[in-house]
Design a protein around this motif. Sequence first.
Motif, PDB file in Angstrom:
ATOM      1  N   VAL A 104      33.773  39.346  41.684  1.00 47.30           N
ATOM      2  CA  VAL A 104      35.158  39.082  41.180  1.00 47.30           C
ATOM      3  C   VAL A 104      35.411  37.726  40.651  1.00 47.30           C
ATOM      4  O   VAL A 104      34.823  36.781  41.515  1.00 47.30           O
ATOM      5  CB  VAL A 104      36.242  39.416  42.332  1.00 47.30           C
ATOM      6  CG1 VAL A 104      37.622  39.210  41.636  1.00 47.30           C
ATOM      7  CG2 VAL A 104      36.013  40.904  42.510  1.00 47.30           C
ATOM      8  N   ALA A 106      38.522  35.399  40.204  1.00 42.94           N
ATOM      9  CA  ALA A 106      39.898  35.365  40.488  1.00 42.94           C
ATOM     10  C   ALA A 106      40.490  34.236  39.817  1.00 42.94           C
ATOM     11  O   ALA A 106      40.369  33.000  39.890  1.00 42.94           O
ATOM     12  CB  ALA A 106      40.053  35.062  41.947  1.00 42.94           C
ATOM     13  N   ARG A 108      44.050  32.248  38.903  1.00 40.38           N
ATOM     14  CA  ARG A 108      45.561  31.953  39.532  1.00 40.38           C
ATOM     15  C   ARG A 108      46.338  30.800  38.643  1.00 40.38           C
ATOM     16  O   ARG A 108      45.688  29.827  38.507  1.00 40.38           O
ATOM     17  CB  ARG A 108      45.441  31.549  41.088  1.00 40.38           C
ATOM     18  CG  ARG A 108      45.131  32.680  41.840  1.00 40.38           C
ATOM     19  CD  ARG A 108      44.928  32.508  43.313  1.00 40.38           C
ATOM     20  NE  ARG A 108      44.653  33.543  43.918  1.00 40.38           N
ATOM     21  CZ  ARG A 108      43.296  34.051  44.117  1.00 40.38           C
ATOM     22  NH1 ARG A 108      42.498  33.816  43.360  1.00 40.38           N
ATOM     23  NH2 ARG A 108      43.348  34.960  45.103  1.00 40.38           N
ATOM     24  N   ASP A 123      48.619  36.040  39.138  1.00 39.82           N
ATOM     25  CA  ASP A 123      47.100  36.049  39.542  1.00 39.82           C
ATOM     26  C   ASP A 123      46.425  37.300  38.783  1.00 39.82           C
ATOM     27  O   ASP A 123      47.034  38.297  38.372  1.00 39.82           O
ATOM     28  CB  ASP A 123      47.037  36.533  41.198  1.00 39.82           C
ATOM     29  CG  ASP A 123      47.549  35.552  41.930  1.00 39.82           C
ATOM     30  OD1 ASP A 123      47.683  34.398  41.464  1.00 39.82           O
ATOM     31  OD2 ASP A 123      47.815  35.953  43.121  1.00 39.82           O
ATOM     32  N   GLU A 125      42.659  39.220  38.196  1.00 35.60           N
ATOM     33  CA  GLU A 125      41.311  39.401  38.746  1.00 35.60           C
ATOM     34  C   GLU A 125      40.538  40.320  37.676  1.00 35.60           C
ATOM     35  O   GLU A 125      40.914  41.388  37.721  1.00 35.60           O
ATOM     36  CB  GLU A 125      41.310  40.185  40.239  1.00 35.60           C
ATOM     37  CG  GLU A 125      42.066  39.259  41.324  1.00 35.60           C
ATOM     38  CD  GLU A 125      41.913  40.101  42.613  1.00 35.60           C
ATOM     39  OE1 GLU A 125      41.386  41.035  43.086  1.00 35.60           O
ATOM     40  OE2 GLU A 125      42.235  39.202  43.613  1.00 35.60           O
TER      41      GLU A 125
END
Length: 136
Positions: A104, A106, A108, A123, A125
Amino acid sequence: MAGLTDTDIRLDDNWQITAAAGGDALLVSGLECFLQDIRIEALTQEGEVFYDETWGWSLLDFMQSQDDELLRLEIEQRVRTKLARREEIDPESIQTTIEFLEDVVAIRSSFRFVDSDQTVQLDVELDRVKVEVRLV
């Protein structure tokens, strides 16, 4: 691109039209509409909508990539550029961090509105199958 004064059809967490008890589609306006539009754009590849070839973040471009500093800078720049296109967002306030966690990626991001102290956190993903976007 939706602004803070626009109205759109409300979508649920599965991107389906939210129906009212009478069967009509519910609407979303103001800040909720603006944030829904950002979420949809983050999920979209550039060129998918006929009316704006540059709309969409094209995050799937980064799916099979190896983690390195150049890739992180490219993702950060893409997110910053897409958010900064919106006149309601203070471009100087955009902050982005990227983490690679097993399968993954991620992302942010946070930003403030022009002439406001209100901060929004977004956020995203990415995994090998899908892109998920959440407002925090």
